[in-house]
Design an enzyme around this catalytic site. Structure first.
Site, mmCIF file in Angstrom:
data_model
loop_
_atom_site.group_PDB
_atom_site.id
_atom_site.type_symbol
_atom_site.label_atom_id
_atom_site.label_comp_id
_atom_site.label_asym_id
_atom_site.label_seq_id
_atom_site.Cartn_x
_atom_site.Cartn_y
_atom_site.Cartn_z
ATOM 1 N N LYS A 285 3.665 1.427 -4.111
ATOM 2 C CA LYS A 285 2.903 0.398 -4.932
ATOM 3 C C LYS A 285 3.613 0.554 -5.977
ATOM 4 O O LYS A 285 3.366 0.465 -7.414
ATOM 5 C CB LYS A 285 1.467 1.351 -5.137
ATOM 6 N N THR B 43 0.617 -1.198 -0.209
ATOM 7 C CA THR B 43 -0.033 -0.449 0.641
ATOM 8 C C THR B 43 1.003 1.507 -0.210
ATOM 9 O O THR B 43 1.868 1.101 -0.341
ATOM 10 C CB THR B 43 -0.531 0.293 1.476
ATOM 11 N N ILE C 96 -15.255 5.466 -2.864
ATOM 12 C CA ILE C 96 -14.619 5.428 -2.119
ATOM 13 C C ILE C 96 -13.277 4.953 -1.398
ATOM 14 O O ILE C 96 -13.304 4.280 -0.591
ATOM 15 C CB ILE C 96 -13.546 4.604 -2.880
ATOM 16 N N GLU D 83 -5.970 17.238 -17.401
ATOM 17 C CA GLU D 83 -4.355 16.809 -18.364
ATOM 18 C C GLU D 83 -4.805 15.189 -17.998
ATOM 19 O O GLU D 83 -4.171 14.114 -18.348
ATOM 20 C CB GLU D 83 -2.940 17.093 -18.346
#
Ligand code: ATR
EC number: 1.1.1.25
Length: 279
Positions: A67, A63, A220, A158
């Site tokens: 990562k 985590t 989330i 972007e």
């Protein structure tokens, strides 16, 4: 055989992953352990990984903030992890260390479990809010599952454009204010940023207080379990989808990679919700 799994990251002392994987081991009737292996910024990452690899473990989760960093210490990474540029699951397969990314697919499975009809209808109009690592995984999984229409809204346009190019679905890149203006156009809205996370619980990235009641609204963030974003959506009559469910399903897929067993989730979603509500 006794299974051994670990978690690396920093800070991870309060991680829910050990609890989740202990439940999975119990359900699968396997002996084993899942331990926390915190790597602090002062540690040598390389030394810590080499030590972990020598511990005869079946795999580990990765985590924040490692990562990306872990990738150069692995023998191979699968296609999804390659596109993500990030690994959250490592498996020891015959002495080779293989990296995977189960975040996006975890979200997809959690959505499918809670709203099976939604998963059947690939013409659902989807809005993803945010363009960080989580958004990238979720977009890629939804796109690969065949969803045809996915808009992405982000503060930095972007970054949303880069994600959009990873898939073949139609849909547009929007500013946050454009998304808010057109919030009534979607069947599913997925909030993927950390806005609204404890302690800044009064923040919302966009207002969803005007969503039509038939919308599914997902966040989330799982601390708090019911973010202000979800509260607004619920007050508008929408169906809400909690963030801890993605956490469970990405773990389910990691566990399957390690053991070849897909554990049944019954009851775990609710149990985890109660733990989080008590925090
Ligand atoms: P992760 O990998 O956890 O998804 P990240 O890569 O840091 O995290 O991405 C964070 C996301 O939250 C980005 O979409 C970021 O917007 P920018 O791309 O414009 O930076 C978004 N985000 C974070 N804080 C925000 C804020 N206060 N307002 C709007 N967007 C925010």
């Amino acid at each position: 055989m006794e299974y051994r799994f670990a978690l690396i990251g920093y800070p991870i002392k309060h991680s829910l992953s050990p609890w989740i994987h202990q439940q999975f081991l119990k359900k699968a009737e396997l002996d084993g352990e899942y331990f926390i292996n915190e790597i602090t910024p002062d540690d040598s990452f390389e030394e810590q990984i080499n030590k972990l690899k020598k511990m005869n473990i079946n795999g580990f989760n990765v985590t924040v903030p490692y990562k990306q960093k872990i990738i150069s210490f692995l023998d191979e990474i699968d296609q999804t992890a390659n596109v993500m540029g990030a690994v959250n699951t490592v498996a020891n397969q015959n002495g080779k260390w293989i990296g995977y990314n189960t975040d996006g697919i975890g979200f997809l499975h959690s959505l499918k479990n809670r709203f099976p009809e939604l998963h059947e209808d690939k013409s659902s109009r989807i809005l993803i809010v945010g363009s960080g690592g989580a958004a990238r995984g979720i977009f890629y999984a939804l796109d690969a599952a065949g969803f045809k229409f996915i808009d992405i809204a982000n503060r930095t346009i972007e970054k949303a454009n880069v994600i959009k190019k990873l898939g073949s679905s139609t849909g547009n890149v929007l500013s946050l204010s454009e998304a808010e203006q057109h919030i009534g156009n979607y069947d599913v809205i997925i909030q993927t940023t950390n806005v609204g996370m404890k302690p800044l619980v009064d923040n919302t990235i966009i207002n969803v207080n005007k969503v039509p009641p038939e919308t599914v609204v997902s966040d989330i963030v799982y601390q708090p379990i019911k973010t202000k974003f979800l509260q607004q959506a619920e007050e508008a009559g929408a169906a809400i989808h909690f963030g801890h469910s993605m956490l469970l399903y990405q773990a389910q897929y990691s566990f399957e990679i390690w053991t070849n067993i897909k554990v049944a989730m019954n009851g775990l979603d609710r149990e985890l919700q109660l733990i989080l509500e008590g925090r």
